[in-house]
Design a protein around this motif. Structure first.
Motif, PDB file in Angstrom:
ATOM      1  N   MET A   1      14.463   3.990 -16.855  1.00  0.00           N
ATOM      2  CA  MET A   1      13.520   3.691 -15.780  1.00  0.00           C
ATOM      3  C   MET A   1      13.121   2.221 -15.871  1.00  0.00           C
ATOM      4  O   MET A   1      12.804   1.721 -16.955  1.00  0.00           O
ATOM      5  CB  MET A   1      12.292   4.596 -15.884  1.00  0.00           C
ATOM      6  CG  MET A   1      12.629   6.074 -15.786  1.00  0.00           C
ATOM      7  SD  MET A   1      11.235   7.153 -16.181  1.00  0.00           S
ATOM      8  CE  MET A   1      10.143   6.825 -14.802  1.00  0.00           C
ATOM      9  N   ILE A   2      13.155   1.539 -14.740  1.00  0.00           N
ATOM     10  CA  ILE A   2      12.794   0.121 -14.702  1.00  0.00           C
ATOM     11  C   ILE A   2      11.631  -0.056 -13.739  1.00  0.00           C
ATOM     12  O   ILE A   2      11.737   0.240 -12.551  1.00  0.00           O
ATOM     13  CB  ILE A   2      13.989  -0.745 -14.279  1.00  0.00           C
ATOM     14  CG1 ILE A   2      15.107  -0.615 -15.332  1.00  0.00           C
ATOM     15  CG2 ILE A   2      13.576  -2.205 -14.111  1.00  0.00           C
ATOM     16  CD1 ILE A   2      16.380  -1.341 -14.985  1.00  0.00           C
ATOM     17  N   ALA A   3      10.507  -0.519 -14.282  1.00  0.00           N
ATOM     18  CA  ALA A   3       9.301  -0.717 -13.489  1.00  0.00           C
ATOM     19  C   ALA A   3       9.186  -2.188 -13.107  1.00  0.00           C
ATOM     20  O   ALA A   3       9.083  -3.051 -13.975  1.00  0.00           O
ATOM     21  CB  ALA A   3       8.079  -0.292 -14.290  1.00  0.00           C
ATOM     22  N   PHE A   4       9.209  -2.470 -11.813  1.00  0.00           N
ATOM     23  CA  PHE A   4       9.069  -3.846 -11.329  1.00  0.00           C
ATOM     24  C   PHE A   4       7.833  -3.934 -10.459  1.00  0.00           C
ATOM     25  O   PHE A   4       7.751  -3.320  -9.396  1.00  0.00           O
ATOM     26  CB  PHE A   4      10.309  -4.259 -10.527  1.00  0.00           C
ATOM     27  CG  PHE A   4      10.193  -5.626  -9.892  1.00  0.00           C
ATOM     28  CD1 PHE A   4       9.820  -6.737 -10.631  1.00  0.00           C
ATOM     29  CD2 PHE A   4      10.452  -5.798  -8.538  1.00  0.00           C
ATOM     30  CE1 PHE A   4       9.708  -7.990 -10.041  1.00  0.00           C
ATOM     31  CE2 PHE A   4      10.352  -7.052  -7.934  1.00  0.00           C
ATOM     32  CZ  PHE A   4       9.980  -8.152  -8.694  1.00  0.00           C
ATOM     33  N   GLY A   5       6.841  -4.687 -10.928  1.00  0.00           N
ATOM     34  CA  GLY A   5       5.621  -4.832 -10.143  1.00  0.00           C
ATOM     35  C   GLY A   5       4.473  -5.327 -10.990  1.00  0.00           C
ATOM     36  O   GLY A   5       4.648  -5.780 -12.130  1.00  0.00           O
ATOM     37  N   GLY A   6       3.275  -5.207 -10.446  1.00  0.00           N
ATOM     38  CA  GLY A   6       2.070  -5.554 -11.181  1.00  0.00           C
ATOM     39  C   GLY A   6       1.614  -4.391 -12.039  1.00  0.00           C
ATOM     40  O   GLY A   6       2.309  -3.375 -12.167  1.00  0.00           O
ATOM     41  N   GLY A   7       0.419  -4.526 -12.590  1.00  0.00           N
ATOM     42  CA  GLY A   7      -0.077  -3.501 -13.511  1.00  0.00           C
ATOM     43  C   GLY A   7      -0.151  -2.114 -12.911  1.00  0.00           C
ATOM     44  O   GLY A   7       0.085  -1.118 -13.602  1.00  0.00           O
ATOM     45  N   SER A   8      -0.451  -2.012 -11.611  1.00  0.00           N
ATOM     46  CA  SER A   8      -0.579  -0.693 -10.984  1.00  0.00           C
ATOM     47  C   SER A   8       0.749   0.051 -10.944  1.00  0.00           C
ATOM     48  O   SER A   8       0.789   1.281 -11.060  1.00  0.00           O
ATOM     49  CB  SER A   8      -1.153  -0.834  -9.569  1.00  0.00           C
ATOM     50  OG  SER A   8      -0.267  -1.548  -8.731  1.00  0.00           O
ATOM     51  N   VAL A   9       1.852  -0.685 -10.784  1.00  0.00           N
ATOM     52  CA  VAL A   9       3.184  -0.068 -10.798  1.00  0.00           C
ATOM     53  C   VAL A   9       3.610   0.227 -12.239  1.00  0.00           C
ATOM     54  O   VAL A   9       4.097   1.313 -12.549  1.00  0.00           O
ATOM     55  CB  VAL A   9       4.226  -0.978 -10.118  1.00  0.00           C
ATOM     56  CG1 VAL A   9       5.632  -0.408 -10.299  1.00  0.00           C
ATOM     57  CG2 VAL A   9       3.907  -1.140  -8.648  1.00  0.00           C
TER      58      VAL A   9
ATOM     59  N   THR B   1       9.731  -2.746 -18.561  1.00  0.00           N
ATOM     60  CA  THR B   1       8.801  -3.335 -17.595  1.00  0.00           C
ATOM     61  C   THR B   1       9.300  -4.706 -17.164  1.00  0.00           C
ATOM     62  O   THR B   1       9.744  -5.512 -17.979  1.00  0.00           O
ATOM     63  CB  THR B   1       7.382  -3.464 -18.184  1.00  0.00           C
ATOM     64  OG1 THR B   1       7.424  -4.252 -19.375  1.00  0.00           O
ATOM     65  CG2 THR B   1       6.807  -2.104 -18.516  1.00  0.00           C
ATOM     66  N   VAL B   2       9.241  -4.943 -15.865  1.00  0.00           N
ATOM     67  CA  VAL B   2       9.607  -6.234 -15.272  1.00  0.00           C
ATOM     68  C   VAL B   2       8.410  -6.660 -14.422  1.00  0.00           C
ATOM     69  O   VAL B   2       8.317  -6.310 -13.246  1.00  0.00           O
ATOM     70  CB  VAL B   2      10.878  -6.124 -14.409  1.00  0.00           C
ATOM     71  CG1 VAL B   2      11.302  -7.508 -13.913  1.00  0.00           C
ATOM     72  CG2 VAL B   2      12.013  -5.456 -15.181  1.00  0.00           C
ATOM     73  N   PRO B   3       7.469  -7.385 -14.999  1.00  0.00           N
ATOM     74  CA  PRO B   3       6.250  -7.708 -14.257  1.00  0.00           C
ATOM     75  C   PRO B   3       6.486  -8.713 -13.142  1.00  0.00           C
ATOM     76  O   PRO B   3       7.219  -9.690 -13.311  1.00  0.00           O
ATOM     77  CB  PRO B   3       5.331  -8.294 -15.338  1.00  0.00           C
ATOM     78  CG  PRO B   3       6.264  -8.819 -16.389  1.00  0.00           C
ATOM     79  CD  PRO B   3       7.435  -7.884 -16.386  1.00  0.00           C
ATOM     80  N   SER B   4       5.869  -8.457 -12.003  1.00  0.00           N
ATOM     81  CA  SER B   4       5.890  -9.423 -10.903  1.00  0.00           C
ATOM     82  C   SER B   4       4.689 -10.347 -10.978  1.00  0.00           C
ATOM     83  O   SER B   4       4.624 -11.360 -10.278  1.00  0.00           O
ATOM     84  CB  SER B   4       5.883  -8.689  -9.553  1.00  0.00           C
ATOM     85  OG  SER B   4       4.711  -7.904  -9.422  1.00  0.00           O
ATOM     86  N   ALA B   5       3.721  -9.985 -11.822  1.00  0.00           N
ATOM     87  CA  ALA B   5       2.528 -10.799 -12.061  1.00  0.00           C
ATOM     88  C   ALA B   5       2.050 -10.496 -13.472  1.00  0.00           C
ATOM     89  O   ALA B   5       2.371  -9.446 -14.035  1.00  0.00           O
ATOM     90  CB  ALA B   5       1.436 -10.481 -11.044  1.00  0.00           C
ATOM     91  N   LEU B   6       1.291 -11.416 -14.042  1.00  0.00           N
ATOM     92  CA  LEU B   6       0.790 -11.249 -15.410  1.00  0.00           C
ATOM     93  C   LEU B   6      -0.720 -11.058 -15.373  1.00  0.00           C
ATOM     94  O   LEU B   6      -1.486 -11.828 -15.944  1.00  0.00           O
ATOM     95  CB  LEU B   6       1.157 -12.474 -16.253  1.00  0.00           C
ATOM     96  CG  LEU B   6       2.651 -12.750 -16.417  1.00  0.00           C
ATOM     97  CD1 LEU B   6       2.868 -14.073 -17.148  1.00  0.00           C
ATOM     98  CD2 LEU B   6       3.344 -11.610 -17.170  1.00  0.00           C
ATOM     99  N   SER B   7      -1.165  -9.997 -14.704  1.00  0.00           N
ATOM    100  CA  SER B   7      -2.594  -9.821 -14.462  1.00  0.00           C
ATOM    101  C   SER B   7      -3.344  -9.162 -15.609  1.00  0.00           C
ATOM    102  O   SER B   7      -4.568  -9.220 -15.671  1.00  0.00           O
ATOM    103  CB  SER B   7      -2.817  -9.010 -13.178  1.00  0.00           C
ATOM    104  OG  SER B   7      -2.178  -7.758 -13.270  1.00  0.00           O
ATOM    105  N   ASN B   8      -2.622  -8.502 -16.533  1.00  0.00           N
ATOM    106  CA  ASN B   8      -3.267  -7.874 -17.692  1.00  0.00           C
ATOM    107  C   ASN B   8      -2.202  -7.516 -18.722  1.00  0.00           C
ATOM    108  O   ASN B   8      -1.020  -7.821 -18.546  1.00  0.00           O
ATOM    109  CB  ASN B   8      -4.082  -6.639 -17.276  1.00  0.00           C
ATOM    110  CG  ASN B   8      -3.255  -5.628 -16.514  1.00  0.00           C
ATOM    111  OD1 ASN B   8      -2.188  -5.213 -16.947  1.00  0.00           O
ATOM    112  ND2 ASN B   8      -3.741  -5.232 -15.339  1.00  0.00           N
TER     113      ASN B   8
END
Length: 306
Positions: free
Chosen positions: A64-72, A89-96
């Motif tokens: 499973m590959i998660a691409f998004g912000g913390g909510s995803v 995890t593949v973050p689209s933002a580094l919010s937390n």
């Protein structure tokens, strides 16, 4: 992505991408979406969404590959953990610190809850993607990381006052992950060096949580204030990192004597302006949140010492 996974010896016959529709449309070419067995589009952040993800993935031998912000990332972390499946995890933002932590924060019945999860087997961070993310989310990640310096003071206080044990490695990781941020100013935001220090700090911070088996090094009185706002005053809540950073400024000013000079840092990096714009609470109202914070979670902090 396939090349990077192969170089890391992470070869799976099937990969499922979980992301939001706007991110999927924006990054189709970069993601190489034709290499995925399935693409699942989600809104993010809701515990109820995990049911559909689990139904889609439970019978498959997949990565499973998660691409998004913390909510995803958090809904994938929880779903993968429920199925005992590997995920990246593949973050689209580094919010937390959601990119690498043992906790997922999800909303159920309009309240945010914390859930224990397995960490990812890998993290992919594209600096160019991060540079395109909203500035406020990047700054929220900075504040969430720097708030470790408040959390470790509470951990040390609990050790001295009530004998709570300290995992010294986790304590050191929580502290050392945050300190590099303090050298930056507003002119450095989105620079390669600052992005790399933020990524390394968030990952190291998450590793500390995994080592200690709890969030003591990353969550103190400042996080209790944020949780209070989310639970009791959701109509006045905002981004998690912004809330904990704001709470840290007042705790440092009033109770911890600001040994790391975080208030000076927050001013220099531009976060004080963001707190003033986004936080609808006055310093006097902050005092009214403390009684809620003392009972929202069984965790000894400076609030118990007052």
């Amino acid at each position: 992505m396939d090349r990077l996974l192969s170089e890391a010896h992470l070869v799976f016959p099937k990969k499922i991408l979980i992301t939001q529709e706007n991110l999927y449309e924006a990054y189709k070419e970069e993601l190489g979406t034709d290499t995925f067995y399935k693409v699942i589009l989600v809104e993010g952040g809701q515990l109820s969404e995990t049911n559909a993800i689990i139904d889609e993935c439970k019978s498959e031998d997949v990565l499973m590959i998660a691409f998004g912000g913390g909510s995803v990332l958090d809904i994938v972390k929880y779903s993968a953990s429920k199925m005992d499946k590997p995920y990246i995890t593949v973050p689209s933002a580094l919010s937390n610190d959601a990119i690498y932590s043992c906790v997922a924060r999800l909303t159920e019945n309009r309240k945010k809850i914390s859930l224990g999860v397995q960490p990812p087997i890998g993290i992919l961070v594209d600096i160019d993607v991060i540079k395109k993310s909203p500035r406020v989310l990047f700054m929220a990640g900075v504040a969430d990381l720097v708030s470790n310096l408040s959390a470790i003071q509470d951990w040390l206080l609990a050790h001295n006052e009530i004998g709570e044990p300290i995992n010294e490695l986790a304590f050191m990781l929580a502290k050392e992950s945050a300190l590099p941020m303090l050298r930056y100013s507003e002119d450095d935001v989105f620079s390669d060096n600052m992005i790399l220090d933020l990524v390394n700090g968030l990952v190291t911070s998450g590793l500390g949580m995994i080592i200690s088996g709890n969030t003591r090094g990353t969550s103190g009185a400042e996080h209790l204030i944020s949780h209070v706002i989310d639970e009791y005053f959701p109509n006045k809540s905002t981004i998690h990192g912004i809330q904990v950073g704001w709470a840290q400024t007042l705790i440092a000013k009033k109770y911890h004597n600001d040994p790391y000079k975080v208030n000076e840092f927050y001013k220099n990096v531009g976060l004080m302006k963001i707190f003033n714009e986004m936080i609808p609470w006055s310093e006097e109202e902050f005092e009214n949140l403390i009684p809620y914070a003392k009972k929202i979670r069984n965790r000894y902090t400076i609030f118990d010492h007052l």
